[in-house]
Design a protein around this motif. Sequence first.
Motif, PDB file in Angstrom:
ATOM      1  N   HIS A 206      17.388 -64.746   6.821  1.00 49.50           N
ATOM      2  CA  HIS A 206      16.705 -63.449   6.604  1.00 49.50           C
ATOM      3  C   HIS A 206      17.658 -62.531   6.558  1.00 49.50           C
ATOM      4  O   HIS A 206      17.315 -61.266   6.128  1.00 49.50           O
ATOM      5  N   PHE A 207      19.100 -62.902   6.450  1.00 51.05           N
ATOM      6  CA  PHE A 207      19.992 -61.877   6.513  1.00 51.05           C
ATOM      7  C   PHE A 207      20.467 -61.407   5.179  1.00 51.05           C
ATOM      8  O   PHE A 207      20.804 -62.394   4.463  1.00 51.05           O
ATOM      9  N   VAL A 208      20.334 -60.061   4.847  1.00 50.84           N
ATOM     10  CA  VAL A 208      20.881 -59.698   3.473  1.00 50.84           C
ATOM     11  C   VAL A 208      21.989 -58.783   3.839  1.00 50.84           C
ATOM     12  O   VAL A 208      21.773 -57.769   4.312  1.00 50.84           O
ATOM     13  N   PRO A 209      23.258 -59.122   3.173  1.00 47.57           N
ATOM     14  CA  PRO A 209      24.316 -58.154   3.406  1.00 47.57           C
ATOM     15  C   PRO A 209      23.928 -56.576   3.040  1.00 47.57           C
ATOM     16  O   PRO A 209      23.187 -56.479   1.800  1.00 47.57           O
ATOM     17  N   ASP A 210      24.760 -55.737   3.720  1.00 41.22           N
ATOM     18  CA  ASP A 210      24.517 -54.311   3.370  1.00 41.22           C
ATOM     19  C   ASP A 210      25.195 -54.218   2.011  1.00 41.22           C
ATOM     20  O   ASP A 210      26.499 -54.348   2.140  1.00 41.22           O
ATOM     21  N   LEU A 280      28.950 -62.533  -7.679  1.00 42.01           N
ATOM     22  CA  LEU A 280      28.995 -62.961  -6.449  1.00 42.01           C
ATOM     23  C   LEU A 280      30.011 -61.964  -5.830  1.00 42.01           C
ATOM     24  O   LEU A 280      31.076 -61.853  -6.316  1.00 42.01           O
ATOM     25  N   ILE A 281      29.771 -61.199  -4.637  1.00 42.66           N
ATOM     26  CA  ILE A 281      30.590 -60.091  -4.222  1.00 42.66           C
ATOM     27  C   ILE A 281      31.228 -60.659  -2.890  1.00 42.66           C
ATOM     28  O   ILE A 281      30.296 -60.880  -1.836  1.00 42.66           O
ATOM     29  N   VAL A 320      15.544 -47.017 -19.701  1.00 45.91           N
ATOM     30  CA  VAL A 320      15.265 -48.295 -19.163  1.00 45.91           C
ATOM     31  C   VAL A 320      15.401 -48.147 -17.732  1.00 45.91           C
ATOM     32  O   VAL A 320      16.043 -47.461 -17.046  1.00 45.91           O
ATOM     33  N   VAL A 321      14.727 -49.124 -16.854  1.00 43.29           N
ATOM     34  CA  VAL A 321      14.838 -48.992 -15.511  1.00 43.29           C
ATOM     35  C   VAL A 321      15.247 -50.506 -15.269  1.00 43.29           C
ATOM     36  O   VAL A 321      14.749 -51.507 -15.512  1.00 43.29           O
ATOM     37  N   LEU A 322      16.721 -50.255 -14.369  1.00 46.57           N
ATOM     38  CA  LEU A 322      17.170 -51.829 -14.176  1.00 46.57           C
ATOM     39  C   LEU A 322      17.126 -51.990 -12.562  1.00 46.57           C
ATOM     40  O   LEU A 322      17.042 -51.058 -11.859  1.00 46.57           O
ATOM     41  N   LEU A 323      16.853 -53.102 -12.415  1.00 45.93           N
ATOM     42  CA  LEU A 323      16.598 -53.793 -11.241  1.00 45.93           C
ATOM     43  C   LEU A 323      17.699 -54.571 -10.714  1.00 45.93           C
ATOM     44  O   LEU A 323      18.008 -55.439 -11.519  1.00 45.93           O
ATOM     45  N   ILE A 324      18.549 -53.952  -9.615  1.00 44.36           N
ATOM     46  CA  ILE A 324      19.531 -54.998  -9.073  1.00 44.36           C
ATOM     47  C   ILE A 324      19.147 -55.378  -7.673  1.00 44.36           C
ATOM     48  O   ILE A 324      18.764 -55.114  -6.825  1.00 44.36           O
ATOM     49  N   THR A 325      18.864 -56.938  -7.830  1.00 44.40           N
ATOM     50  CA  THR A 325      18.507 -57.588  -6.782  1.00 44.40           C
ATOM     51  C   THR A 325      19.517 -58.446  -6.032  1.00 44.40           C
ATOM     52  O   THR A 325      20.476 -59.147  -6.682  1.00 44.40           O
ATOM     53  N   VAL A 326      19.718 -57.882  -4.963  1.00 40.31           N
ATOM     54  CA  VAL A 326      20.941 -58.534  -3.866  1.00 40.31           C
ATOM     55  C   VAL A 326      20.287 -59.460  -2.991  1.00 40.31           C
ATOM     56  O   VAL A 326      19.390 -59.023  -2.134  1.00 40.31           O
ATOM     57  N   THR A 327      21.015 -60.653  -2.720  1.00 41.26           N
ATOM     58  CA  THR A 327      20.594 -61.428  -1.618  1.00 41.26           C
ATOM     59  C   THR A 327      21.912 -62.037  -1.010  1.00 41.26           C
ATOM     60  O   THR A 327      23.123 -61.873  -1.542  1.00 41.26           O
ATOM     61  N   GLY A 328      21.725 -62.743   0.291  1.00 40.42           N
ATOM     62  CA  GLY A 328      22.715 -63.348   0.779  1.00 40.42           C
ATOM     63  C   GLY A 328      23.232 -64.628   0.386  1.00 40.42           C
ATOM     64  O   GLY A 328      22.195 -65.296  -0.668  1.00 40.42           O
ATOM     65  N   SER A 329      24.099 -65.494   0.290  1.00 42.81           N
ATOM     66  CA  SER A 329      24.564 -66.589  -0.048  1.00 42.81           C
ATOM     67  C   SER A 329      23.761 -67.704   0.279  1.00 42.81           C
ATOM     68  O   SER A 329      23.231 -68.892  -0.216  1.00 42.81           O
TER      69      SER A 329
END
Length: 407
Positions: A206-210, A280-281, A320-329
Motif C-alpha cells: 500500500h506504500f506509494v513514495p511521496d 523509474l525515479i 490537453v489533460v495529462l495524467l501522471i500516475t505514480v506508484t511504488g516498485s
Amino acid sequence: MTFNKPHGSTASTTSVQLHKAVSASENQTDDDRPELAEADMVVFLGDFNYRLNGITYDEARDMVSQRSFDWLRERDQLRIEMKAGNVFQGMREGAITFPPTYKFQRHQPGLSGYDSGEKRIPAWCDRILYRDSRSVSLAGCSLECPVVAAITSYEACMDVTDSDHKPVRCTFSVDIARVDEMTRRQEYGKIIESNKKLRCLLQESHFVPDTIISTNNIILENPEDVVLRITNNCETNKATFEILCEGQSTRKQDGTKSEVLPRASFGFPLWLEVQPSVGLIEPGETMEVTLHHEDFFTQEEFVDGVLQNWWCEITRYMEVVLLITVTGSTSTETITHKINVRHCCPVPSAPLPINPSSITDTPSDVMSGEAPGKRVSKNNQSNHLQRSDFAPFGSSEVHDLCGMRNM
C-alpha cells in the motif's frame, strides 16, 4: 423441483434419496440434475395412508376421547416402520399431540365427526417429516452442518370440515450457517497484525513514495522545450511513473473551454511530444520530463490550385489533460497528478500573396522565388506533393511524409 435417483441405484426414493449422503456429488447424473440427497433440508408431507395396528374402532375412539395419544402412537404403522429403518431413513417427525386425522364425516365439526358408518379405525394418515444437515440430533449449526431445523409447532386443523381428512401443519425454526464477511475481515486483520512478516508485506503493498510535481499548468508559447520535474521525496523506495493523455479540448475566443474529449488510445495528440512518458525515479532523485510542441503543418500545399497556409489553425487553441500516475516498485496502490497543457503559440506571418494565374505546373518556381517558367533544382521539385500523391496513404503515413519535408 426434479431430482434424480442415485446413479446405479434401484432402491426406492424414500429409502435412499431422503437420507443425507456424505459424498452425494460422486453420484451426479449425466443431465446435471441434483439428487435429493444433496439438499440441506427436505420436508416430506402428504397423505401417507399409514394406519394403526392391532386396535379396534371402539378402542381407538375411547383413546382419542381420553387423549391417550402416546398409547395410540405405539401402534402407528409409520412410527414402527421408521424405527425399524425400513422407510424414511434419517428423517424426523415432531411429537404428535393431536387426534388422528382420518376418517371424518364431511361438514361435521369436533371429534364426534369420526365416520361411524364404515367404522374406519381412526389413524394419523396425514404427516409431515423432515431432514436437515445433521447426521446426529445433537449437532450444532456450522459451515459443516449448515442447516439445523427445529419444530416449533405440529398440529391438526380440526376446524376444517370440507374433507374426510384433517389437514396438518408444521412450523419450523431453521438456523442457516453462512460466512459473516465482516467477521472474516476482522479475523483476517488480526492474523495480519499478529504476523510481522505479513504486516510488512501488507504495508509495502500500500506504500506509494511521496512525489512532487513542479507545476500543474503548462503553456506552450514558443517552439522551445518546457521541462516538467517529478521529484521522489522518499529516501528509501523507488517510484515509477507513467504519463497518459486523459483528453483534449479547445479554448474558445471568449476564454471558455469545450468539453474534454477522451482519447481512446490514451496517446498524445500530434502537436505534443512528451519525453520520457514512463520512467523509474531513484530515492531522493528528480526526473525531468520534456514537453515539446511539434510543428503541425497542413498535408497539402495547394488545394484546387489555391495556395494553403502551412500552419494548422486548429492546434493553436488546443488543451490537453495529462495524467501522471505514480506508484511504488512493489506497491499495488497509485497516486495520480493532473497537468493541464495549453498550446498558445503566436500567429505566424502570412505568406506573400500570389496571383493564382501565375501558378504553373511547377509551383516550386513560385515558392522558391524564381521567375515563372524558370526551372529549379530536382530537390525542390521533389519537395512539393500534389493531392494525388497522398491518396494511397493513411493519416499517420501522411504525417511522416510531412516530417520528411521539414528535414
